[in-house]
Every structure is written in structure tokens, then in C-alpha cells.
Design a protein around this motif. Structure first.
Motif, PDB file in Angstrom:
ATOM      1  N   ASN B  23       0.860  -1.317   0.063  1.00  3.63           N
ATOM      2  CA  ASN B  23       0.030   0.080   0.134  1.00  3.63           C
ATOM      3  C   ASN B  23       0.931   1.185   0.030  1.00  3.63           C
ATOM      4  OD1 ASN B  23      -2.522   1.548   0.222  1.00  3.63           O
ATOM      5  ND2 ASN B  23      -1.854   1.869   2.432  1.00  3.63           N
ATOM      6  N   GLN B  24       0.747   2.076  -1.007  1.00  2.93           N
ATOM      7  CA  GLN B  24       1.543   3.407  -1.371  1.00  2.93           C
ATOM      8  C   GLN B  24       0.744   4.477  -0.760  1.00  2.93           C
ATOM      9  OE1 GLN B  24       4.651   3.013  -3.202  1.00  2.93           O
ATOM     10  NE2 GLN B  24       5.153   4.535  -1.863  1.00  2.93           N
ATOM     11  N   LEU B  25       1.193   5.175   0.471  1.00  2.55           N
ATOM     12  CA  LEU B  25       0.875   6.407   0.808  1.00  2.55           C
ATOM     13  C   LEU B  25       1.335   7.333  -0.084  1.00  2.55           C
ATOM     14  CD1 LEU B  25       0.905   5.953   4.833  1.00  2.55           C
ATOM     15  CD2 LEU B  25      -1.232   5.909   3.390  1.00  2.55           C
ATOM     16  N   PRO B  26       0.661   8.515  -0.315  1.00  5.11           N
ATOM     17  CA  PRO B  26       1.321   9.500  -1.111  1.00  5.11           C
ATOM     18  C   PRO B  26       2.369  10.033  -0.667  1.00  5.11           C
ATOM     19  CG  PRO B  26      -1.080   9.542  -1.432  1.00  5.11           C
ATOM     20  CD  PRO B  26      -1.192   8.421  -0.422  1.00  5.11           C
ATOM     21  N   GLU B  27       3.263  10.501  -1.458  1.00  2.00           N
ATOM     22  CA  GLU B  27       4.539  11.054  -0.658  1.00  2.00           C
ATOM     23  C   GLU B  27       4.362  12.440   0.050  1.00  2.00           C
ATOM     24  OE1 GLU B  27       9.090  12.352  -2.087  1.00  2.00           O
ATOM     25  OE2 GLU B  27       7.139  11.932  -3.575  1.00  2.00           O
ATOM     26  N   VAL B  28       4.838  12.577   1.385  1.00  4.33           N
ATOM     27  CA  VAL B  28       5.004  14.089   1.924  1.00  4.33           C
ATOM     28  C   VAL B  28       6.137  14.809   1.368  1.00  4.33           C
ATOM     29  CG1 VAL B  28       5.080  15.039   4.271  1.00  4.33           C
ATOM     30  CG2 VAL B  28       3.699  13.210   4.006  1.00  4.33           C
ATOM     31  N   THR B  62       0.923  16.214   3.660  1.00  4.27           N
ATOM     32  CA  THR B  62      -0.268  15.366   4.732  1.00  4.27           C
ATOM     33  C   THR B  62       0.327  15.171   5.886  1.00  4.27           C
ATOM     34  OG1 THR B  62      -0.785  14.312   2.450  1.00  4.27           O
ATOM     35  CG2 THR B  62      -1.613  13.076   4.460  1.00  4.27           C
ATOM     36  N   LYS B  63      -0.126  14.984   6.977  1.00  3.61           N
ATOM     37  CA  LYS B  63       0.134  14.719   8.369  1.00  3.61           C
ATOM     38  C   LYS B  63      -0.558  13.333   8.608  1.00  3.61           C
ATOM     39  CE  LYS B  63       1.067  19.148  10.490  1.00  3.61           C
ATOM     40  NZ  LYS B  63       0.429  19.989   9.235  1.00  3.61           N
ATOM     41  N   TYR B  64       0.264  12.173   8.485  1.00  4.63           N
ATOM     42  CA  TYR B  64      -0.403  10.985   8.483  1.00  4.63           C
ATOM     43  C   TYR B  64      -0.457  10.438   9.972  1.00  4.63           C
ATOM     44  CZ  TYR B  64       0.291  10.212   3.466  1.00  4.63           C
ATOM     45  OH  TYR B  64      -0.095  10.280   2.169  1.00  4.63           O
ATOM     46  N   PRO B  65      -1.597  10.126  10.455  1.00  8.84           N
ATOM     47  CA  PRO B  65      -1.823   9.759  11.791  1.00  8.84           C
ATOM     48  C   PRO B  65      -1.149   8.193  11.900  1.00  8.84           C
ATOM     49  CG  PRO B  65      -3.822   9.769  10.691  1.00  8.84           C
ATOM     50  CD  PRO B  65      -3.036  10.339   9.819  1.00  8.84           C
ATOM     51  N   TRP B  66      -1.131   7.639  13.006  1.00  9.79           N
ATOM     52  CA  TRP B  66      -0.650   6.532  13.200  1.00  9.79           C
ATOM     53  C   TRP B  66      -1.340   5.433  12.615  1.00  9.79           C
ATOM     54  CZ3 TRP B  66      -3.564   2.543  15.259  1.00  9.79           C
ATOM     55  CH2 TRP B  66      -4.598   3.000  16.021  1.00  9.79           C
ATOM     56  N   TYR B  67      -2.685   5.351  12.464  1.00  7.82           N
ATOM     57  CA  TYR B  67      -3.353   4.401  11.780  1.00  7.82           C
ATOM     58  C   TYR B  67      -3.193   4.444  10.312  1.00  7.82           C
ATOM     59  CZ  TYR B  67      -6.625   8.169  11.479  1.00  7.82           C
ATOM     60  OH  TYR B  67      -7.243   9.463  11.452  1.00  7.82           O
ATOM     61  N   SER B  68      -2.521   5.520   9.882  1.00  7.39           N
ATOM     62  CA  SER B  68      -2.053   5.551   8.368  1.00  7.39           C
ATOM     63  C   SER B  68      -1.425   4.281   7.900  1.00  7.39           C
ATOM     64  CB  SER B  68      -1.741   6.789   7.784  1.00  7.39           C
ATOM     65  OG  SER B  68      -2.341   7.716   8.277  1.00  7.39           O
ATOM     66  N   PHE B  69      -0.740   3.804   8.856  1.00  9.25           N
ATOM     67  CA  PHE B  69       0.364   2.871   8.369  1.00  9.25           C
ATOM     68  C   PHE B  69      -0.319   1.432   8.945  1.00  9.25           C
ATOM     69  CE2 PHE B  69       2.265   6.907   9.514  1.00  9.25           C
ATOM     70  CZ  PHE B  69       2.828   7.085   8.390  1.00  9.25           C
ATOM     71  N   VAL B  70      -1.491   1.353   9.293  1.00  8.61           N
ATOM     72  CA  VAL B  70      -1.932   0.096   9.713  1.00  8.61           C
ATOM     73  C   VAL B  70      -3.398  -0.341   8.686  1.00  8.61           C
ATOM     74  CG1 VAL B  70      -3.069  -1.240  11.637  1.00  8.61           C
ATOM     75  CG2 VAL B  70      -1.306   0.517  12.246  1.00  8.61           C
ATOM     76  N   ALA B  71      -3.096  -1.431   8.039  1.00  6.11           N
ATOM     77  CA  ALA B  71      -4.220  -1.822   7.468  1.00  6.11           C
ATOM     78  C   ALA B  71      -5.418  -2.547   8.061  1.00  6.11           C
ATOM     79  CB  ALA B  71      -3.642  -3.061   6.027  1.00  6.11           C
ATOM     80  N   PRO B  72      -6.568  -2.439   7.779  1.00  3.40           N
ATOM     81  CA  PRO B  72      -7.130  -1.728   6.478  1.00  3.40           C
ATOM     82  C   PRO B  72      -7.283  -0.110   6.392  1.00  3.40           C
ATOM     83  CG  PRO B  72      -9.003  -2.684   7.857  1.00  3.40           C
ATOM     84  CD  PRO B  72      -7.526  -2.733   8.547  1.00  3.40           C
ATOM     85  N   ALA B  73      -7.322   0.601   7.674  1.00  6.53           N
ATOM     86  CA  ALA B  73      -7.237   1.873   7.591  1.00  6.53           C
ATOM     87  C   ALA B  73      -6.422   2.670   6.413  1.00  6.53           C
ATOM     88  CB  ALA B  73      -6.785   2.459   8.878  1.00  6.53           C
ATOM     89  N   SER B  74      -5.247   1.902   6.420  1.00  8.91           N
ATOM     90  CA  SER B  74      -4.174   2.578   5.617  1.00  8.91           C
ATOM     91  C   SER B  74      -4.506   2.845   4.239  1.00  8.91           C
ATOM     92  CB  SER B  74      -2.824   1.972   5.694  1.00  8.91           C
ATOM     93  OG  SER B  74      -3.037   0.433   5.402  1.00  8.91           O
ATOM     94  N   TRP B  75      -5.401   1.783   3.562  1.00 10.10           N
ATOM     95  CA  TRP B  75      -5.920   1.558   2.389  1.00 10.10           C
ATOM     96  C   TRP B  75      -6.752   2.899   1.995  1.00 10.10           C
ATOM     97  CZ3 TRP B  75      -7.613  -4.086   2.958  1.00 10.10           C
ATOM     98  CH2 TRP B  75      -6.608  -4.987   3.100  1.00 10.10           C
ATOM     99  N   LEU B  76      -7.726   3.130   2.872  1.00  3.76           N
ATOM    100  CA  LEU B  76      -8.639   4.374   2.973  1.00  3.76           C
ATOM    101  C   LEU B  76      -7.787   5.659   2.817  1.00  3.76           C
ATOM    102  CD1 LEU B  76     -11.562   5.277   2.519  1.00  3.76           C
ATOM    103  CD2 LEU B  76     -11.550   5.338   5.104  1.00  3.76           C
ATOM    104  N   VAL B  77      -6.959   5.733   3.682  1.00  2.00           N
ATOM    105  CA  VAL B  77      -6.230   7.036   3.844  1.00  2.00           C
ATOM    106  C   VAL B  77      -5.306   7.187   2.488  1.00  2.00           C
ATOM    107  CG1 VAL B  77      -4.319   8.190   4.833  1.00  2.00           C
ATOM    108  CG2 VAL B  77      -5.879   6.870   6.340  1.00  2.00           C
TER     109      VAL B  77
END
Lengths: 131, 154
Positions: B23-28, B62-77
Motif C-alpha cells: 500500500n503506497q501512501l502519497p509522498e509527503v 499530509t500529516k499521516y496519523p498512526w493508523y495510516s500505517f495500519v491496514a485496512p485503515a491505511s488503504w482508505l487513507v
């Protein structure tokens, strides 16, 4: 005596001088720049024929009216009109308008190539700024 | 073991396994010289308001909260941030064409007026981004004034 008679002349020259300075300020009317130009006749003709049926103040479809109301368009200020034109351009380029569902029942509502070109050209806006 | 215990164990295993789904979070990106914030169009209180309510999805900061790095929340973020930036990314403001800027500001006005933005699901986790009716009014007034400025600048 000579010096006294010079006073009104000096005052007159002074007044003229100040008027000359103030003139350019008086001539600028920034409000006029905010007024939007009228829609060209050939563009208006296409709009009336192909868009107005859904996009008018009395339209049944709330969505069509909300997104774009031609009855309101010309009364809007320039910034609002340009924003609307920009969105019109995007909708046309993306092929979103007229809607496919609508064309299924009314194929004659499709824009001809010429009409499409007229609307695209106008809604792009930039070319008109030189006029 | 009871049935519910097996169920819990199963869920736990699924939870662990999905952590390995890529899962790739958009780059900060922190340094954005083309950002709306430096354009002179927004300052002070309005800048803070937009940064708090919009910038997690509509900028590179983007300020990613901790759950941004935990699936499945990370997928939605990841999805919401990616789509938000695609729709409008204020970090590239000065590159945007005048007509597109006007369309964006006009959309800011209506999205905020109709309470479509910020997204309800985002607000459920970011109470600081909740807008009071006064905040919404301020943003709408700002967007309208900014449109006139954008036209005059051209």
C-alpha cells in the motif's frame, strides 16, 4: 502691488497643476474591468438550442439547474462566469455533456462538430482576452 | 477452544496477513514553493483554517496519523489522499491556469457551503478539522474574494 497681483495667477497655476495630477486617477474605473463580456451570438445560439433546455431557472432537474443556470449566467460577475466557462470546457472535453442517458432518448441533442468547436473555443476563454 | 475463540484467532491472523498487502501512501513533500500559502492569496487566520481543514488531502504536506500505517485503515487513507490531491493540490497552486483556479475556488465555495468537504469520514477522526458555520462562511467569503483577485491578476 506687482507681487500681490501675482498671487491669484500663482493660485490659478497651482489649481491647474493639481488638476493635471489628479486626472489619471479619476479616469481609472476598476469596476468596469470586473464586468463580464456578453456571450457572442453564435455561441448563444448553440447554448439556446443544445444546453438551455435543461440548464435554466425553471428546469425540472435540480442538479442541472444547480450546476449551471443560463438564466443567471449573464448577470454573474466576471470571475463567476470564467469559473463556469472553465467547468463547461472540462465537461465538454471529458464528454460529460450532453449526458449519454439524455442522448439515448434524444439523439438529435448531440452537439455537431461545429457546435462543439464553437463552445470549446468560447469556454476556453483565453483567446477572447485580446479583444 | 470455543467457537468464538477460533473466530477471534482467525480475525487476528487475517489482520496480521493484510499488513503485508502493498500500500503506497502519497509522498509527503515539506518544501512547496508553488503552494497557495506563499501566493499572497491567503494569510493569517484563513491560512490556518485551510491548513487544518483541507491540507491533509489537498496538499503535499499530509500529516499521516498512526493508523495510516495500519491496514485496512491505511488503504482508505491512501485512496482519499491520492484522490484529494488529484482533484486539487494546493501545493502546485501557482502552476495552475487562471481559469482552472477560478473553477477550483468556485468549487471550494460550493463544497464547503454544501458540507461535502471536509469528508465526513475524515472529520470522524479529525475533530480539529470540523468547521463551525462561521468557519464555513469565512471560507466561502474568502473563496469569492480570491476569485476576483485571480481575475485581476491575470
Amino acid at each position: 502691488m506687482k507681487k500681490l497681483s501675482l498671487l491669484p495667477i500663482a493660485a490659478l497655476v497651482g489649481v491647474l497643476f493639481f488638476q493635471a495630477i489628479q486626472k489619471p486617477e479619476v479616469e481609472t474605473h476598476p469596476e468596469i474591468d470586473m464586468e463580464a463580456p456578453k456571450i457572442p451570438a453564435k455561441v448563444k445560439a448553440v447554448i439556446d438550442q443544445k444546453c438551455y433546455g435543461c440548464h435554466n431557472a425553471e428546469a425540472k432537474g435540480e442538479k442541472a439547474k444547480k450546476k449551471l443556470d443560463w438564466d443567471q449566467f449573464e448577470a454573474e460577475k466576471k470571475a463567476k462566469q470564467l469559473a463556469a466557462m472553465s467547468k463547461i470546457n472540462e465537461a465538454l472535453v471529458e464528454g460529460e455533456m450532453p449526458p449519454k442517458k439524455f442522448l439515448e432518448n434524444k439523439p438529435e441533442g448531440k452537439l455537431t462538430e461545429e457546435e462543439m468547436a464553437i463552445l470549446l473555443d468560447w469556454s476556453a476563454g483565453k483567446k477572447k482576452s485580446g479583444e | 477452544m470455543k467457537v468464538w475463540q477460533y473466530g477471534l484467532l482467525g480475525l487476528g491472523i487475517i489482520f496480521l496477513v493484510i499488513q503485508f498487502v502493498p500500500n503506497q501512501l502519497p509522498e509527503v513533500i515539506e518544501n512547496n514553493p508553488k503552494d497557495l500559502m506563499g501566493s499572497g492569496l491567503v494569510e493569517g487566520e484563513m491560512a490556518t483554517l485551510l491548513k487544518t481543514a483541507c491540507y491533509d488531502c489537498h496538499s503535499n504536506e499530509t500529516k499521516y496519523p498512526w493508523y495510516s500505517f495500519v491496514a485496512p485503515a491505511s488503504w482508505l487513507v491512501a485512496k482519499d489522499t491520492r484522490e484529494g490531491r488529484e482533484e486539487v493540490n494546493f501545493s502546485y497552486w501557482t502552476d495552475i491556469d487562471m481559469m482552472d483556479k477560478l473553477a477550483i475556488l468556485d468549487d471550494v465555495y460550493s463544497e464547503v457551503e454544501e458540507k461535502h468537504m471536509p469528508l465526513p469520514i475524515y472529520l470522524s477522526m479529525h475533530s480539529e478539522a470540523k468547521l463551525t458555520p462561521e468557519d464555513r462562511q469565512k471560507i466561502m467569503e474568502w473563496a469569492e474574494a480570491a476569485m476576483d483577485i485571480v481575475v485581476e491578476e491575470e
